[in-house]
Motif scaffolding. Structure first.
Motif, mmCIF file in Angstrom:
data_model
loop_
_atom_site.group_PDB
_atom_site.id
_atom_site.type_symbol
_atom_site.label_atom_id
_atom_site.label_comp_id
_atom_site.label_asym_id
_atom_site.label_seq_id
_atom_site.Cartn_x
_atom_site.Cartn_y
_atom_site.Cartn_z
ATOM 1 N N PRO A 239 42.984 51.663 50.454
ATOM 2 C CA PRO A 239 43.193 50.248 50.585
ATOM 3 C C PRO A 239 41.755 49.760 51.110
ATOM 4 N N HIS A 240 41.202 48.469 50.978
ATOM 5 C CA HIS A 240 40.340 47.477 51.724
ATOM 6 C C HIS A 240 40.954 46.326 51.948
ATOM 7 N N SER A 241 40.898 45.144 52.705
ATOM 8 C CA SER A 241 41.249 44.104 53.226
ATOM 9 C C SER A 241 41.000 42.726 53.653
ATOM 10 N N VAL A 242 41.215 42.030 53.768
ATOM 11 C CA VAL A 242 40.637 40.475 53.951
ATOM 12 C C VAL A 242 40.855 39.628 55.011
ATOM 13 N N SER A 243 40.285 39.093 55.965
ATOM 14 C CA SER A 243 40.313 38.292 56.684
ATOM 15 C C SER A 243 40.859 37.127 56.506
ATOM 16 N N SER A 244 41.272 36.728 55.312
ATOM 17 C CA SER A 244 41.996 35.069 54.861
ATOM 18 C C SER A 244 42.259 35.399 53.341
ATOM 19 N N PRO A 245 43.513 35.990 53.133
ATOM 20 C CA PRO A 245 43.688 35.685 51.838
ATOM 21 C C PRO A 245 43.665 34.576 51.171
ATOM 22 N N GLY A 246 43.790 33.283 52.271
ATOM 23 C CA GLY A 246 43.942 31.930 51.373
ATOM 24 C C GLY A 246 41.963 31.513 51.416
ATOM 25 N N GLY A 247 41.682 32.175 51.948
ATOM 26 C CA GLY A 247 39.950 31.596 51.939
ATOM 27 C C GLY A 247 39.535 32.176 50.250
ATOM 28 N N VAL A 248 39.784 33.830 50.204
ATOM 29 C CA VAL A 248 39.632 34.780 49.334
ATOM 30 C C VAL A 248 40.039 33.617 47.545
ATOM 31 N N THR A 249 40.785 32.908 47.442
ATOM 32 C CA THR A 249 41.594 32.627 46.680
ATOM 33 C C THR A 249 40.696 31.018 46.033
#
Length: 413
Positions: free
Chosen positions: A193-203
């Motif tokens: 898996p990978h991960s992100v520092s801001s799911p809202g920011g990605v969206t």
């Protein structure tokens, strides 16, 4: 305003669908009561999963059920007044969690999970969102030998699908995450898996790219949707929008819109909470960390260290009751030097889920020109982009990237 397609819901799923349709030359209106990525897509643990072959299943052991009933499992809680309405759904969930049916689930969900990283990477690249993403997998910690034994039972299926799960001793786990405290007896590193520092920011980045392609991001109430002789109409702050096709990607609010149109689906919600914390001193994390028996995840986010809870069975709109957050915060402070809470109130969201744990992706039963992309349960952020591609291909009569049959909304009869 007339357009080719209306997409209702600007979470990661709806935004990804709108973007994929716009990339195919369609004019699209993306409609939500809030901005992109401000609801359920904001509040998750930020994982882009590749390894969730096993679902978050209903407990099958009597001892596990007793632990939940007596409040001894910090990963699950419930409201008594919600249970009568949930009994049929929970029974179907229990049946779908049988070992043989778990294998069926794995076979179906793998067709989407195998593309989850690639599809996120494609959208992140064109949307200038790569800076949110990080590799390194995620770390699962176990406080007891029994918990670790249970995790080992998932290894054969993981290997069957080419996934990398490696059991590591406590010392090696502390080398990977030196600010953890050794309150656990063993660990497993899932590397895929990978991960992100801001799911809202990605969206929001995906939505901005969609707008850059000419898509319209509009605020409006999806419940104003009206069926016209030639299509659909919805009211927004900028006026009415008409289109021959509409996509419902409203997550936990989908049935508010679908029931009046006679679409009956067994969609319920699993509520969850999160809170951000400052880290003491120079402490930090480089990846999400799951305390399996503690029932929570801690992960580094732009807002601090985010603690995400397990499942609360309650009515979607019932007042917050963040007892899980209070319980798991105590456990998390034993594991990691969390500082002060960074917010006055915990965030609460609802994961939309079908009892068989698979999403519904495809034409709405009995409604010409209406498409569904709902019920992604714990994998909404992971599966948003691949769902967007799959549905856009179906709507455009292209060869689908995955067999859509297991996800058909018609499967519920």
């Amino acid at each position: 305003m007339k357009t080719d397609t209306i997409v209702l819901g600007a979470g990661i799923v709806g935004t990804s669908i709108a973007l994929h349709l716009a990339q195919r030359g369609r004019s699209v209106a993306l409609v939500d009561r809030r901005g992109p990525g401000e609801e359920t897509s904001y509040g998750n643990a930020g994982l882009v999963e590749r390894a969730s072959i096993y679902p978050v299943a209903f407990p099958r052991k009597i001892s596990a059920l007793i632990d939940v009933a007596l409040g001894r499992n910090p990963g699950a809680s419930y409201h008594w007044n919600a249970l009568p309405g949930l009994v049929p759904w929970m029974f179907a969930y229990w049946r779908a969690s049988a070992p043989a049916r778990i294998l069926d689930y794995a076979s179906a969900i793998e067709t989407l999970l195998s593309r989850s990283l690639y599809e996120h990477e494609r959208l992140a690249q064109v949307s200038d969102a790569q800076h949110f993403f990080r590799e390194g997998g995620w770390l699962k910690l176990y406080r007891t030998a029994a918990g670790l034994d249970n995790e080992r039972s998932e290894f054969p299926l993981a290997r069957h699908y080419g996934l990398t799960a490696r059991e590591i001793p406590v010392d090696e786990a502390l080398e990977l995450e030196p600010f953890l405290r050794p309150v656990f007896t063993g660990a497993v590193l899932w590397s895929d898996p990978h991960s992100v520092s801001s799911p809202g920011g990605v969206t929001q980045a995906y939505a901005a790219h969609f707008a850059g392609l000419g898509g319209r991001v509009l605020k409006g109430d999806a419940r104003t949707l009206t069926k016209l002789g030639s299509g659909w109409l919805v009211t927004t702050e900028e006026g009415t929008v008409e289109a021959p096709e509409v996509v419902v990607a409203l997550g936990p609010w989908a049935m508010d819109l679908l029931r009046p149109f006679g679409v009956k689906l067994p969609l319920q919600v699993k509520r969850g909470y999160h809170m951000h914390y400052q880290a003491e001193g120079n402490a930090g994390l480089s990846r999400p960390v799951l305390d399996e028996e503690g029932g929570y995840v801690i992960t580094p986010m732009v807002g601090g260290i985010r603690l995400t809870t397990g499942v609360e069975f309650a009515r979607r709109d019932a007042p917050k009751s963040p007892v899980q957050l209070d319980k798991t915060e105590v456990l998390a402070r034993e594991l990691f030097p969390l500082g002060a809470r960074a917010e006055a109130e915990p965030w609460m969201g609802s994961r939309p889920a079908f009892p068989d744990m698979l999403p519904a992706i495809g034409p709405a039963p009995g409604q010409k020109g209406m498409w569904l992309a709902i019920g992604h349960q714990h994998l909404g952020f992971t599966l948003g982009p691949v769902t967007g591609r799959l549905l856009a291909e179906m709507m455009s009569d292209e060869e689908p990237c995955a067999d859509p049959a297991p996800f058909s909304p018609d499967r519920f009869g």
